[in-house]
Structures are given as structure tokens and as C-alpha cells.
Scaffold this motif. Structure first.
Motif, PDB file in Angstrom:
ATOM      1  N   GLY A 140      44.122  29.890  27.662  1.00 27.01           N
ATOM      2  CA  GLY A 140      43.113  30.293  26.493  1.00 27.01           C
ATOM      3  C   GLY A 140      43.505  32.125  26.833  1.00 27.01           C
ATOM      4  N   ALA A 141      42.829  33.055  26.348  1.00 29.13           N
ATOM      5  CA  ALA A 141      43.282  34.814  25.922  1.00 29.13           C
ATOM      6  C   ALA A 141      42.373  35.307  27.241  1.00 29.13           C
ATOM      7  N   PRO A 142      41.437  35.222  27.727  1.00 30.40           N
ATOM      8  CA  PRO A 142      40.690  35.926  28.954  1.00 30.40           C
ATOM      9  C   PRO A 142      41.570  35.596  29.560  1.00 30.40           C
ATOM     10  N   LEU A 143      42.304  34.275  30.580  1.00 36.88           N
ATOM     11  CA  LEU A 143      43.389  33.850  30.707  1.00 36.88           C
ATOM     12  C   LEU A 143      44.670  34.710  31.079  1.00 36.88           C
ATOM     13  N   LEU A 144      44.688  35.226  29.541  1.00 39.56           N
ATOM     14  CA  LEU A 144      46.021  36.243  29.461  1.00 39.56           C
ATOM     15  C   LEU A 144      45.933  37.707  30.354  1.00 39.56           C
ATOM     16  N   ALA A 145      44.887  37.853  29.617  1.00 46.18           N
ATOM     17  CA  ALA A 145      44.001  39.428  29.923  1.00 46.18           C
ATOM     18  C   ALA A 145      44.254  39.454  31.748  1.00 46.18           C
ATOM     19  N   LEU A 146      43.323  38.818  31.596  1.00 47.95           N
ATOM     20  CA  LEU A 146      43.136  38.355  33.648  1.00 47.95           C
ATOM     21  C   LEU A 146      44.426  38.398  34.613  1.00 47.95           C
ATOM     22  N   LYS A 147      45.903  37.605  33.818  1.00 46.95           N
ATOM     23  CA  LYS A 147      46.229  37.342  34.372  1.00 46.95           C
ATOM     24  C   LYS A 147      47.504  39.489  34.529  1.00 46.95           C
ATOM     25  N   LEU A 148      47.614  39.545  33.021  1.00 44.42           N
ATOM     26  CA  LEU A 148      48.294  40.770  32.881  1.00 44.42           C
ATOM     27  C   LEU A 148      47.991  42.065  33.971  1.00 44.42           C
ATOM     28  N   SER A 149      46.253  42.256  33.539  1.00 46.69           N
ATOM     29  CA  SER A 149      45.544  43.494  33.900  1.00 46.69           C
ATOM     30  C   SER A 149      45.590  42.735  35.704  1.00 46.69           C
ATOM     31  N   ALA A 150      45.840  41.841  36.293  1.00 46.05           N
ATOM     32  CA  ALA A 150      46.191  41.985  37.803  1.00 46.05           C
ATOM     33  C   ALA A 150      47.410  42.245  38.153  1.00 46.05           C
ATOM     34  N   SER A 151      48.717  41.996  37.278  1.00 37.12           N
ATOM     35  CA  SER A 151      50.486  42.273  37.236  1.00 37.12           C
ATOM     36  C   SER A 151      49.713  43.671  37.634  1.00 37.12           C
ATOM     37  N   LEU A 152      49.847  44.238  36.784  1.00 39.27           N
ATOM     38  CA  LEU A 152      49.964  45.327  36.319  1.00 39.27           C
ATOM     39  C   LEU A 152      49.079  46.760  36.917  1.00 39.27           C
ATOM     40  N   LEU A 153      48.239  46.454  37.671  1.00 37.57           N
ATOM     41  CA  LEU A 153      47.164  46.498  38.826  1.00 37.57           C
ATOM     42  C   LEU A 153      48.151  46.758  40.235  1.00 37.57           C
ATOM     43  N   TYR A 154      48.930  45.394  40.314  1.00 40.92           N
ATOM     44  CA  TYR A 154      49.432  45.272  41.747  1.00 40.92           C
ATOM     45  C   TYR A 154      50.958  46.307  41.724  1.00 40.92           C
ATOM     46  N   THR A 155      51.169  46.062  40.116  1.00 46.21           N
ATOM     47  CA  THR A 155      52.826  46.603  39.902  1.00 46.21           C
ATOM     48  C   THR A 155      52.286  48.370  39.850  1.00 46.21           C
ATOM     49  N   ALA A 156      50.881  49.362  39.861  1.00 44.66           N
ATOM     50  CA  ALA A 156      51.034  50.468  39.631  1.00 44.66           C
ATOM     51  C   ALA A 156      50.962  50.573  41.652  1.00 44.66           C
ATOM     52  N   ALA A 157      50.001  49.811  42.022  1.00 36.39           N
ATOM     53  CA  ALA A 157      49.671  50.368  43.627  1.00 36.39           C
ATOM     54  C   ALA A 157      51.107  49.790  44.345  1.00 36.39           C
ATOM     55  N   ILE A 296      57.202  49.181  59.920  1.00 30.64           N
ATOM     56  CA  ILE A 296      56.592  47.532  59.538  1.00 30.64           C
ATOM     57  C   ILE A 296      55.254  47.824  58.847  1.00 30.64           C
ATOM     58  N   LEU A 297      54.045  48.574  59.019  1.00 26.60           N
ATOM     59  CA  LEU A 297      53.604  48.320  58.456  1.00 26.60           C
ATOM     60  C   LEU A 297      53.918  49.179  56.373  1.00 26.60           C
ATOM     61  N   ALA A 298      54.895  50.241  56.890  1.00 28.50           N
ATOM     62  CA  ALA A 298      54.804  50.989  55.190  1.00 28.50           C
ATOM     63  C   ALA A 298      55.813  49.691  55.149  1.00 28.50           C
ATOM     64  N   PHE A 299      56.624  48.774  55.664  1.00 33.38           N
ATOM     65  CA  PHE A 299      57.579  48.099  54.451  1.00 33.38           C
ATOM     66  C   PHE A 299      56.713  46.725  53.943  1.00 33.38           C
ATOM     67  N   CYS A 300      55.390  46.691  55.103  1.00 28.57           N
ATOM     68  CA  CYS A 300      54.582  45.086  54.502  1.00 28.57           C
ATOM     69  C   CYS A 300      53.642  45.457  53.674  1.00 28.57           C
ATOM     70  N   GLY A 301      53.314  46.743  53.327  1.00 31.20           N
ATOM     71  CA  GLY A 301      52.341  47.073  51.973  1.00 31.20           C
ATOM     72  C   GLY A 301      53.067  46.461  50.809  1.00 31.20           C
ATOM     73  N   PRO A 302      54.007  47.468  50.589  1.00 30.77           N
ATOM     74  CA  PRO A 302      54.224  46.984  49.391  1.00 30.77           C
ATOM     75  C   PRO A 302      54.798  45.189  49.232  1.00 30.77           C
ATOM     76  N   LEU A 303      55.351  44.729  50.020  1.00 33.05           N
ATOM     77  CA  LEU A 303      56.244  43.656  49.900  1.00 33.05           C
ATOM     78  C   LEU A 303      54.331  42.697  49.781  1.00 33.05           C
ATOM     79  N   PHE A 304      53.838  43.288  49.900  1.00 27.51           N
ATOM     80  CA  PHE A 304      52.576  41.755  49.727  1.00 27.51           C
ATOM     81  C   PHE A 304      51.779  42.383  48.604  1.00 27.51           C
ATOM     82  N   THR A 305      51.552  43.420  47.868  1.00 33.61           N
ATOM     83  CA  THR A 305      51.156  43.745  46.709  1.00 33.61           C
ATOM     84  C   THR A 305      52.330  43.230  45.231  1.00 33.61           C
ATOM     85  N   GLY A 306      53.654  43.389  45.995  1.00 27.43           N
ATOM     86  CA  GLY A 306      54.344  42.911  45.333  1.00 27.43           C
ATOM     87  C   GLY A 306      54.598  41.464  45.186  1.00 27.43           C
TER      88      GLY A 306
END
Length: 425
Positions: A140-157, A296-306
Motif C-alpha cells: 500500500g501507500a505506506p510501503l511505497l512512501a518508505l521505499k522511495l524515502s529510503a532510496s532517496l536518502l541512499y542516493t543523496a548519501a 578501499i574505504l573510498a570505493f566501498c562506502g559509495p558502493l554499499f550505499t548504492g
């Protein structure tokens, strides 16, 4: 009745007599009052006389000194010396301004590291929480809102991490701290030169070259001039002009032997060998190791958030199952750990610190080598150089001589047991 008139007349006469006595008494100390009032005038006259003597003395002294100054103008004349002195003062002001600029920018970039790190970790933690809630929320709508918010925050991070890993704010702050310290040291050198002697055109050129070398070694802007934070080849930091020592020593006046002897030359050669084999080599090895860890850390950080962002998008999709929720939460947590280790631990700053330490030893080696390659009367004073080398290495003079006398050219496994020259780092 007559008797009363006579008594009144007598009383009136006595009053007049007492009044005249009072007036006479009041006029008696008048000469003393005049003398008392003339005392400030005498003080003013005395102070005026002393002031005239004080102001006239420097005038006569300057007039007497003027011929002496004109007779001791040096080889390039009084006008050239005055111009060089003015240029030296201008350079001293510029060097002080550079030191303040690097200090302020270093504090600013240190704040960048703290603020960006806290912001990225906050966004990642929030995204992890939202991805976990989405996994148990159903549809439902709560699921979609949480998914999009999490994805947006991960993209910004992920975007912020890419920028942070590119510029390495902690390393930038360390560069500016080193530059501020070196500019302050140069400022003190300029002040000492002005206190000891009149600067020449060669002194002005030397300071200008040192300023330009520091500007090149520690640039202020980020775009187009920033040092490569992940160089293919690790080299010691260089913040001095290489040809400076030879010209400086050429213009100097030296005495016979200049504090040098055979034992001191051998001592400096041994110290030079220890610096090359142990101290500089050790810090170059540490720099390379820290650089690998940082890569190694600089490569893994963005990879994990992506990966966490992609996983959070597929939470609740039937064919993805529990893998989407797992990746959205697990990779987000790993990204937080990696980012904290890299930027919270200031790995870039540690790399720059090791690189600058290797540059410090490289400068000492070049200074000793340049003196040994010259004749004794053209070198820096040997006793003064020995004292400076000992203090820069954190040793006393007996300890430095003991290091040089007990060290020989080790080979094989014995070289690993050789003592380091520096006790400071």
C-alpha cells in the motif's frame, strides 16, 4: 549720660583698632602667597627646558649618523638597500597573511569533514530504519512512501560520499595546518633576517621563491589546483625550492673551515645514510599502506550505499523475497561503518601526515647533502648545522654523535635492527 557716651566711644575705638590689626594680619603673608603661586611656573619652565633638550638630541644624533649611514650603504648603494628592505617588509606582511589564510581555511575544511560525516551517517541511519520498516509494513501507500524515502536518502548519501572521497576534507585540513605552520616559520625567518642585517636583492628573491614553492605544495583552491588525493606514485611532500641552498651559500661570507672537520663530515654522512635507509623509507612505506586502505574505504562506502538504495526499491516485490530487505538494511549499516572509519578516523589526514613527515626527512637530507658537496668555507657553519640537525631529530649532541659513531652500513637482516634517526616522529 556723659559717662555712657565716653564708654561707647571707647568701644568704637577698640573695634576700629582690632579691625585694622586683622587687615594688617591678612596682608602680611602676601609675599609668601606670591612665592607659592610662582612654583608651577618654575616647574613648567624646567619641563620645557628638558623637553627642548630631549627633542634636540635625536635631531643632532640623526644628523651625525646620516654621513655614517651614507658611507656604509654597501655594494649596491643606499637606494637599492632601502628598496630591498621595503620589499622585505612587504614580503613579511604577505607571508603573515598567507599563514592566517591557511589557518582559517584549514579550520573551515575540518568543519566540512565533521558536518558532512554527521550528515551522511544521519541520512544512512534514517534510510536503514525506513528500509526495515518497509520490509514489515506490508503493501500500500505506506510501503511505497518508505521505499522511495529510503532510496532517496541512499542516493543523496552516495552522492555526498563520492564528493567527500574525492576531496578528502580531513586531508585538506591537514594540508592547510602544515602550510600555516611553514608560513609562520618563514615569517620568523624573515624577522630574524631583518633583525640581524639589512636584506639584499638575493634575500628578497629567496623569500619569494619559498612563498611560491609553499603555494604550489599546498594550494588553496579545490577546482583545478587540488593535490591528487589518490596518487599513482607516493612521493614525499616538497615545499622548498631545490636550488635555493646553492645560491644562498654563494652569496654568504664564510670563514676558514667554518666549524667543519673530518669527524663532523663523517658524522653528517652517517646521519644522512640513516635518514635515507630508515626514517624516510619507513614513512614512505606507511604512506603507501594508508593510501591503499583509504582507496578501499573510498570505493566501498559509495558502493554499499548504492546497493542499499537499489535493494530498498525492491522491498515488497514478490520475486525478490527477503533479499531486497536484507540488502537495504545490511548494506546501509555497512556503509555507515565504512564511512565512519574513513572520515571519522581521518584516514586521509593520516596519509598526508606521513607524506609530510617523509618530506621533512627529505628536506634534512637535501640540506646535509648540499653542504657536504661544497667546500668547507662555503658551507653553513658546521657546529650550527650539527645543533640544528640534533634538535630536529629530538636528540642531544652526544646522542647524535653516538648514533653516527655506532652506525655502519648494515646489510641483510642487520639493517632491520638499525636505530631510527628521529625520536620525534
Amino acid at each position: 549720660m556723659a559717662t555712657l557716651q565716653v564708654a561707647a566711644f571707647c568701644a568704637r575705638s577698640s573695634l576700629l583698632a582690632s579691625s585694622s590689626k586683622i587687615k594688617a594680619t591678612l596682608h602680611v603673608p602676601e609675599p609668601q602667597s606670591t612665592a607659592h603661586l610662582s612654583l608651577p611656573k618654575l616647574l613648567v619652565d624646567e619641563l620645557s627646558r628638558r623637553n627642548r633638550l630631549r627633542t634636540s638630541k635625536p635631531t643632532s644624533t640623526l644628523s651625525e649618523m646620516k654621513p655614517n649611514l651614507e658611507s656604509n650603504t654597501g655594494y649596491d648603494g643606499g637606494i637599492s638597500r632601502s628598496k630591498a628592505t621595503q620589499e622585505f617588509y612587504a614580503l613579511m606582511e604577505i607571508v603573515a597573511d598567507r599563514a592566517e589564510m591557511h589557518k582559517n581555511i584549514g579550520a573551515q575544511r575540518d568543519n566540512w569533514n565533521r558536518l558532512l560525516l554527521s550528515s551522511v551517517n544521519g541520512m544512512t541511519f534514517t534510510a536503514v530504519t525506513m528500509a526495515g520498516l518497509a520490509a514489515v509494513c506490508g503493501v500500500g501507500a505506506p510501503l511505497l512512501a518508505l521505499k522511495l524515502s529510503a532510496s532517496l536518502l541512499y542516493t543523496a548519501a552516495t552522492s555526498i560520499l563520492l564528493v567527500m572521497n574525492k576531496i578528502q576534507p580531513s586531508q585538506l585540513a591537514e594540508e592547510q595546518r602544515n602550510a600555516s605552520r611553514l608560513f609562520k616559520q618563514l615569517h620568523e625567518d624573515v624577522k630574524i633576517t631583518l633583525a640581524l642585517r639589512n636584506p639584499t636583492a638575493d634575500d628578497v628573491e629567496d623569500v619569494m621563491e619559498k612563498v611560491l614553492a609553499l603555494d604550489k605544495a599546498y594550494p588553496l583552491p579545490l577546482l583545478g589546483a587540488m593535490l591528487d588525493k589518490f596518487p599513482a606514485k607516493v612521493e614525499p611532500a616538497v615545499w622548498w625550492p631545490h636550488h635555493l641552498e646553492s645560491r644562498k651559500e654563494k652569496a654568504s661570507v664564510r670563514i676558514e673551515r667554518n666549524g667543519w672537520n673530518g669527524n663532523l663530515e663523517e658524522e653528517m654522512r652517517e646521519v644522512l645514510g640513516v635518514l635515507k635507509r630508515k626514517d624516510e623509507a619507513e614513512y614512505m612505506r606507511l604512506s603507501k599502506r594508508v593510501l591503499k586502505v583509504n582507496k578501499i574505504l573510498a570505493f566501498c562506502g559509495p558502493l554499499f550505499t548504492g546497493l542499499a538504495g537499489v535493494g530498498s526499491l525492491f522491498v515488497g516485490v514478490p520475486f525478490c523475497g527477503w533479499w531486497a530487505a536484507f540488502s537495504g538494511v545490511m548494506f546501509g549499516a555497512l556503509a555507515t561503518v565504512v564511512t565512519t572509519m574513513e572520515h571519522g578516523g581521518q584516514v586521509g589526514m593520516v596519509f598526508e601526515m606521513y607524506r609530510d613527515s617523509a618530506g621533512f626527512f627529505s628536506l634534512m637530507e637535501e640540506t646535509i647533502q648540499s653542504n657536504l658537496e661544497k667546500e668547507a668555507d662555503k658551507r653553513e657553519n658546521g657546529e650550527l648545522l650539527e645543533l640544528k640537525v640534533a634538535l630536529q631529530l629530538g636528540r642531544s649532541l652526544p646522542e647524535l654523535r653516538e648514533l653516527a659513531s655506532s652506525r655502519s652500513l648494515y646489510t641483510g637482516t642487520r639493517q632491520e635492527k638499525e636505530e631510527f634517526a628521529s625520536k620525534l616522529f
